[in-house]
Design a protein around this motif. Structure first.
Motif, mmCIF file in Angstrom:
data_model
loop_
_atom_site.group_PDB
_atom_site.id
_atom_site.type_symbol
_atom_site.label_atom_id
_atom_site.label_comp_id
_atom_site.label_asym_id
_atom_site.label_seq_id
_atom_site.Cartn_x
_atom_site.Cartn_y
_atom_site.Cartn_z
ATOM 1 N N ASP A 170 81.687 -16.359 -53.907
ATOM 2 C CA ASP A 170 81.171 -14.997 -54.010
ATOM 3 C C ASP A 170 79.776 -15.018 -53.398
ATOM 4 O O ASP A 170 78.777 -15.146 -54.099
ATOM 5 N N LEU A 171 79.742 -14.930 -52.075
ATOM 6 C CA LEU A 171 78.484 -15.100 -51.346
ATOM 7 C C LEU A 171 77.792 -13.766 -51.117
ATOM 8 O O LEU A 171 78.425 -12.771 -50.771
ATOM 9 N N ASN A 172 76.478 -13.782 -51.292
ATOM 10 C CA ASN A 172 75.655 -12.630 -50.955
ATOM 11 C C ASN A 172 74.322 -13.154 -50.430
ATOM 12 O O ASN A 172 73.368 -13.332 -51.183
ATOM 13 N N PHE A 173 74.296 -13.419 -49.142
ATOM 14 C CA PHE A 173 73.106 -14.001 -48.531
ATOM 15 C C PHE A 173 71.917 -13.045 -48.544
ATOM 16 O O PHE A 173 70.774 -13.475 -48.491
ATOM 17 N N ALA A 174 72.186 -11.751 -48.615
ATOM 18 C CA ALA A 174 71.090 -10.779 -48.597
ATOM 19 C C ALA A 174 70.252 -10.878 -49.865
ATOM 20 O O ALA A 174 69.027 -10.727 -49.823
ATOM 21 N N THR A 175 70.880 -11.124 -50.996
ATOM 22 C CA THR A 175 70.127 -11.145 -52.253
ATOM 23 C C THR A 175 69.907 -12.544 -52.810
ATOM 24 O O THR A 175 69.012 -12.743 -53.619
ATOM 25 N N GLY A 176 70.711 -13.499 -52.396
ATOM 26 C CA GLY A 176 70.557 -14.839 -52.955
ATOM 27 C C GLY A 176 71.030 -15.917 -52.016
ATOM 28 O O GLY A 176 72.061 -16.542 -52.255
ATOM 29 N N ALA A 177 70.284 -16.139 -50.951
ATOM 30 C CA ALA A 177 70.685 -17.116 -49.940
ATOM 31 C C ALA A 177 70.789 -18.514 -50.534
ATOM 32 O O ALA A 177 71.748 -19.242 -50.261
ATOM 33 N N ILE A 178 69.816 -18.885 -51.365
ATOM 34 C CA ILE A 178 69.815 -20.233 -51.942
ATOM 35 C C ILE A 178 71.026 -20.414 -52.848
ATOM 36 O O ILE A 178 71.716 -21.438 -52.788
ATOM 37 N N SER A 179 71.303 -19.433 -53.680
ATOM 38 C CA SER A 179 72.456 -19.556 -54.581
ATOM 39 C C SER A 179 73.766 -19.575 -53.794
ATOM 40 O O SER A 179 74.711 -20.275 -54.167
ATOM 41 N N SER A 180 73.833 -18.853 -52.688
ATOM 42 C CA SER A 180 75.035 -18.876 -51.843
ATOM 43 C C SER A 180 75.223 -20.250 -51.212
ATOM 44 O O SER A 180 76.343 -20.772 -51.160
ATOM 45 N N ILE A 224 74.102 -23.093 -52.378
ATOM 46 C CA ILE A 224 74.487 -24.026 -53.448
ATOM 47 C C ILE A 224 75.967 -23.888 -53.776
ATOM 48 O O ILE A 224 76.665 -24.887 -53.976
ATOM 49 N N GLN A 225 76.461 -22.641 -53.814
ATOM 50 C CA GLN A 225 77.897 -22.426 -54.040
ATOM 51 C C GLN A 225 78.738 -23.146 -52.988
ATOM 52 O O GLN A 225 79.744 -23.778 -53.298
ATOM 53 N N ILE A 226 78.317 -23.023 -51.751
ATOM 54 C CA ILE A 226 79.044 -23.667 -50.653
ATOM 55 C C ILE A 226 79.015 -25.180 -50.815
ATOM 56 O O ILE A 226 80.047 -25.854 -50.687
ATOM 57 N N LEU A 227 77.853 -25.726 -51.110
ATOM 58 C CA LEU A 227 77.711 -27.174 -51.246
ATOM 59 C C LEU A 227 78.514 -27.733 -52.421
ATOM 60 O O LEU A 227 78.951 -28.884 -52.383
ATOM 61 N N LYS A 228 78.734 -26.931 -53.433
ATOM 62 C CA LYS A 228 79.490 -27.377 -54.610
ATOM 63 C C LYS A 228 80.993 -27.137 -54.473
ATOM 64 O O LYS A 228 81.762 -27.569 -55.322
ATOM 65 N N ASN A 229 81.402 -26.480 -53.414
ATOM 66 C CA ASN A 229 82.810 -26.140 -53.218
ATOM 67 C C ASN A 229 83.497 -27.289 -52.472
ATOM 68 O O ASN A 229 83.268 -27.498 -51.277
#
Length: 117
Positions: free
Chosen positions: A27-37, A39-44
């Motif tokens: 559930d990516l949203n680079f506009a509001t949370g690039a770092i959290s996006s 991290i999601q990718i790296l943990k997938n």
């Protein structure tokens, strides 16, 4: 050298399938949370496995290009379209129309002609 070309194409296609499979859980949203996006990718795991598979494909491709003419090797990459379509049918249950099958026949015919040259 054809085996290295085909291995590179196969790994690239497999990488694409793994990334697609893993992307369904993101559930990516680079506009509001690039770092959290990121991290999601790296943990997938499937996405990361796909990226690693792409990397292996790239390393093989470098080896291929050091030994083979680009005008011979590069058209073989189009076999990736064929493999992705087949994987997509079996893994994601995607619809394969007659027009897509016809396109695959043209791709395979072109690759055969190039391989024989």
């Amino acid at each position: 050298m054809i085996y290295l070309i085909l291995a590179s194409v196969f790994l690239s296609s497999l990488g694409q399938i793994l990334v697609k499979y893993g992307a369904g859980n993101l559930d990516l949203n680079f506009a509001t949370g690039a770092i959290s996006s990121i991290i999601q990718i790296l943990k997938n795991v499937p996405v990361m496995a796909g990226i690693i598979t792409y990397g292996l494909s790239f390393l093989l491709w470098i080896k291929v290009l050091s030994k083979v003419e680009l005008s011979y090797a590069y058209p073989m990459v189009s076999l990736g379209y064929v493999l992705v379509m087949i994987f997509s049918y079996f893994v994601f249950k995607e619809n394969i129309t007659f027009i897509r099958v016809l396109g695959v026949v043209f791709i395979i015919t072109g690759v055969i002609l190039i391989a024989r040259s």
